[in-house]
Motif scaffolding. Structure first.
Motif, PDB file in Angstrom:
ATOM      1  N   GLN A   1      50.551  -6.732  -3.081  1.00 17.32           N
ATOM      2  CA  GLN A   1      50.975  -7.310  -2.053  1.00 17.32           C
ATOM      3  C   GLN A   1      50.109  -8.947  -3.502  1.00 17.32           C
ATOM      4  N   ILE A   2      49.844  -7.688  -4.120  1.00 17.34           N
ATOM      5  CA  ILE A   2      48.954  -9.061  -5.379  1.00 17.34           C
ATOM      6  C   ILE A   2      50.575  -9.967  -5.957  1.00 17.34           C
ATOM      7  N   LYS A   3      50.231 -11.543  -6.529  1.00 18.01           N
ATOM      8  CA  LYS A   3      50.953 -12.618  -7.252  1.00 18.01           C
ATOM      9  C   LYS A   3      51.585 -11.358  -8.757  1.00 18.01           C
ATOM     10  N   VAL A   4      52.307 -11.622  -9.307  1.00 20.07           N
ATOM     11  CA  VAL A   4      52.438 -10.931 -10.606  1.00 20.07           C
ATOM     12  C   VAL A   4      53.445 -12.148 -11.567  1.00 20.07           C
ATOM     13  N   GLY A   5      52.455 -11.678 -12.419  1.00 22.06           N
ATOM     14  CA  GLY A   5      52.717 -13.027 -13.591  1.00 22.06           C
ATOM     15  C   GLY A   5      52.456 -12.503 -15.384  1.00 22.06           C
ATOM     16  N   ALA A   6      53.316 -13.112 -15.737  1.00 22.87           N
ATOM     17  CA  ALA A   6      53.349 -12.589 -17.230  1.00 22.87           C
ATOM     18  C   ALA A   6      52.259 -13.516 -18.027  1.00 22.87           C
ATOM     19  N   HIS A   7      52.354 -12.186 -18.482  1.00 20.74           N
ATOM     20  CA  HIS A   7      51.146 -12.344 -20.055  1.00 20.74           C
ATOM     21  C   HIS A   7      50.716 -12.069 -21.485  1.00 20.74           C
TER      22      HIS A   7
ATOM     23  N   ASN B   1      62.792 -20.067 -15.884  1.00 18.56           N
ATOM     24  CA  ASN B   1      62.603 -20.140 -14.516  1.00 18.56           C
ATOM     25  C   ASN B   1      61.560 -21.386 -13.674  1.00 18.56           C
ATOM     26  N   PRO B   2      62.029 -22.847 -13.854  1.00 22.53           N
ATOM     27  CA  PRO B   2      61.361 -23.991 -13.189  1.00 22.53           C
ATOM     28  C   PRO B   2      60.723 -23.713 -12.455  1.00 22.53           C
ATOM     29  N   ALA B   3      60.402 -22.656 -11.612  1.00 16.41           N
ATOM     30  CA  ALA B   3      59.350 -22.427 -10.239  1.00 16.41           C
ATOM     31  C   ALA B   3      58.110 -22.199 -11.028  1.00 16.41           C
ATOM     32  N   LEU B   4      58.353 -21.365 -11.485  1.00 15.28           N
ATOM     33  CA  LEU B   4      57.269 -20.581 -12.662  1.00 15.28           C
ATOM     34  C   LEU B   4      56.129 -21.139 -12.369  1.00 15.28           C
ATOM     35  N   ILE B   5      54.401 -20.657 -12.135  1.00 17.25           N
ATOM     36  CA  ILE B   5      53.203 -21.711 -12.366  1.00 17.25           C
ATOM     37  C   ILE B   5      52.975 -21.327 -13.987  1.00 17.25           C
TER      38      ILE B   5
ATOM     39  N   ALA C   1      61.105  -9.885 -20.472  1.00 17.95           N
ATOM     40  CA  ALA C   1      61.016  -7.599 -20.790  1.00 17.95           C
ATOM     41  C   ALA C   1      60.224  -8.084 -19.100  1.00 17.95           C
ATOM     42  N   LEU C   2      59.155  -8.977 -18.732  1.00 17.18           N
ATOM     43  CA  LEU C   2      58.371  -8.203 -17.880  1.00 17.18           C
ATOM     44  C   LEU C   2      59.164  -8.577 -16.280  1.00 17.18           C
ATOM     45  N   GLU C   3      60.158  -9.807 -16.495  1.00 13.14           N
ATOM     46  CA  GLU C   3      60.940 -10.157 -15.415  1.00 13.14           C
ATOM     47  C   GLU C   3      62.130  -9.358 -15.419  1.00 13.14           C
ATOM     48  N   ALA C   4      62.653  -8.507 -15.974  1.00 14.79           N
ATOM     49  CA  ALA C   4      63.414  -7.576 -15.752  1.00 14.79           C
ATOM     50  C   ALA C   4      63.227  -6.341 -15.043  1.00 14.79           C
ATOM     51  N   ILE C   5      61.519  -6.100 -15.202  1.00  8.58           N
ATOM     52  CA  ILE C   5      61.064  -4.730 -15.159  1.00  8.58           C
ATOM     53  C   ILE C   5      60.778  -5.264 -12.932  1.00  8.58           C
ATOM     54  N   ALA C   6      60.396  -6.619 -12.344  1.00  5.54           N
ATOM     55  CA  ALA C   6      60.071  -6.476 -12.219  1.00  5.54           C
ATOM     56  C   ALA C   6      61.292  -6.888 -10.835  1.00  5.54           C
ATOM     57  N   ILE C   7      62.309  -7.555 -11.294  1.00  5.76           N
ATOM     58  CA  ILE C   7      63.567  -7.706 -10.502  1.00  5.76           C
ATOM     59  C   ILE C   7      63.737  -6.220 -10.069  1.00  5.76           C
ATOM     60  N   ALA C   8      63.438  -5.756 -10.689  1.00  7.43           N
ATOM     61  CA  ALA C   8      63.829  -3.845 -10.419  1.00  7.43           C
ATOM     62  C   ALA C   8      63.318  -3.437  -9.981  1.00  7.43           C
ATOM     63  N   GLN C   9      61.475  -3.968  -9.100  1.00  5.70           N
ATOM     64  CA  GLN C   9      61.520  -3.630  -8.316  1.00  5.70           C
ATOM     65  C   GLN C   9      61.405  -4.276  -6.747  1.00  5.70           C
ATOM     66  N   GLU C  10      62.072  -5.509  -7.313  1.00  9.58           N
ATOM     67  CA  GLU C  10      62.646  -6.491  -6.189  1.00  9.58           C
ATOM     68  C   GLU C  10      61.175  -7.295  -5.802  1.00  9.58           C
ATOM     69  N   VAL C  11      60.550  -7.497  -6.965  1.00 10.71           N
ATOM     70  CA  VAL C  11      58.998  -8.267  -7.172  1.00 10.71           C
ATOM     71  C   VAL C  11      59.756  -9.183  -7.561  1.00 10.71           C
ATOM     72  N   PRO C  12      59.107 -10.706  -7.383  1.00  6.66           N
ATOM     73  CA  PRO C  12      59.371 -11.804  -7.983  1.00  6.66           C
ATOM     74  C   PRO C  12      58.236 -12.517  -8.565  1.00  6.66           C
ATOM     75  N   LEU C  13      58.627 -12.862  -9.818  1.00  6.99           N
ATOM     76  CA  LEU C  13      57.611 -13.160 -10.794  1.00  6.99           C
ATOM     77  C   LEU C  13      56.904 -14.951 -10.490  1.00  6.99           C
ATOM     78  N   HIS C  14      55.728 -14.761 -10.348  1.00  6.98           N
ATOM     79  CA  HIS C  14      55.327 -16.147  -9.884  1.00  6.98           C
ATOM     80  C   HIS C  14      54.703 -16.712 -10.831  1.00  6.98           C
ATOM     81  N   HIS C  15      53.911 -16.530 -11.295  1.00  5.27           N
ATOM     82  CA  HIS C  15      53.340 -17.275 -13.014  1.00  5.27           C
ATOM     83  C   HIS C  15      53.058 -17.065 -14.126  1.00  5.27           C
ATOM     84  N   VAL C  16      52.941 -17.992 -15.255  1.00  4.50           N
ATOM     85  CA  VAL C  16      52.239 -17.238 -16.612  1.00  4.50           C
ATOM     86  C   VAL C  16      51.073 -17.734 -17.136  1.00  4.50           C
ATOM     87  N   LYS C  17      50.430 -16.264 -18.196  1.00  6.08           N
ATOM     88  CA  LYS C  17      49.744 -17.040 -18.401  1.00  6.08           C
ATOM     89  C   LYS C  17      49.646 -16.827 -19.692  1.00  6.08           C
ATOM     90  N   PRO C  18      49.518 -17.732 -21.133  1.00  3.98           N
ATOM     91  CA  PRO C  18      49.601 -17.182 -22.305  1.00  3.98           C
ATOM     92  C   PRO C  18      48.294 -16.428 -22.690  1.00  3.98           C
TER      93      PRO C  18
END
Length: 245
Positions: A52-58, A132-136, A89-106
């Motif tokens: 139950q960890i928030k998922v973000g793109a890196h 997605n404007p809701a991303l942090i 790319a990460l969002e597609a993998i997250a969607i397939a597992q029904e996990v919302p993308l939460h944030h982005v960190k370069p």
């Protein structure tokens, strides 16, 4: 009091990552450019979901040899397009597992590039908003990211680092310099608590400077990472600081 504890994951250090997950609240998952691949990304998202960890793109520069820590002189357009590609790319993998993308960190050099260059910061903010404007956005305090995010009304979490030292101007000590890393857990824990409770940090030169943080990063790419994260988690809770949102 609560603090988000984030960690850069999906970078191939599988053994450490599985043990670190229970002690953090958000995971920054490498998107295949500086580290990772589709299989690693899929398994890391799966593990984050389990805990139950928030998922973000890196996202980072395409430089696996240099682990994304070598700067590339990219244009704002190149950065924008790359960020779209990696988050997608990460969002597609997250969607397939029904996990919302939460944030982005370069990652690495891209993180520092955007922190100092307004055009690059704007390109990254634009890419996030277009997906997605809701991303942090996770970014350093007093960086160009903060300015770009506020201007475009993108939520930005100010990030501090548990295991890095700081210069008098508030930036991280470059890894090429001596004492860039805090290797003693006692000192790193003290730095975290100071950032959270006192909104300040003591620099490498002993200067006290202000800093505000919404999230703290711990690195998961060393054999000592698991022990440190456990110690930090316990110490924060002892000081009445809960990990999470």
């Amino acid at each position: 009091m609560n603090i988000d504890l984030n960690c850069d994951l999906g970078e191939g250090f599988t053994t450490y990552e599985k043990e670190i997950m229970p002690y953090i609240s958000s995971a920054n998952i490498a998107c295949g450019f500086h580290a990772g691949d589709p299989g690693v990304m899929y398994e890391t998202v799966k593990l984050a979901k389990k805990h139950q960890i928030k998922v973000g793109a890196h996202p980072g520069f395409p430089d696996k040899e240099g682990f994304g820590r070598r700067p590339l002189n990219w244009t704002a357009d190149q950065v924008y397009q790359s960020i779209l590609y990696q988050i997608g790319a990460l969002e597609a993998i997250a969607i397939a597992q029904e996990v919302p993308l939460h944030h982005v960190k370069p990652h690495g050099a891209l993180y520092h590039y955007g922190s100092q260059n307004p055009d690059i910061a704007e390109a990254i903010v634009s890419a996030i908003l277009d997906i997605n404007p809701a991303l942090i956005l996770y970014a350093p305090p007093q960086s160009e990211f903060i300015q770009a995010g506020e201007k475009r009304r993108l939520t930005v979490y100010k990030e501090g680092f548990a295991d890095r030292t700081y210069l008098d101007n508030g930036s991280l000590t470059p890894r090429t310099e001596e004492n860039a890393l805090l290797t003693e857990s006692t000192m790193a824990i003290k730095q975290c608590i100071q950032m959270i409770n006192e909104n300040s940090i003591t620099t490498k030169n002993g200067k006290l400077i202000p800093i505000e943080v919404d999230t703290i990063c711990v690195h998961g790419d060393s054999p000592h990472a698991v022990h440190f994260v456990k110690e930090l988690s316990s110490a924060l809770q002892d000081h009445g600081i809960q990990i999470g949102y």
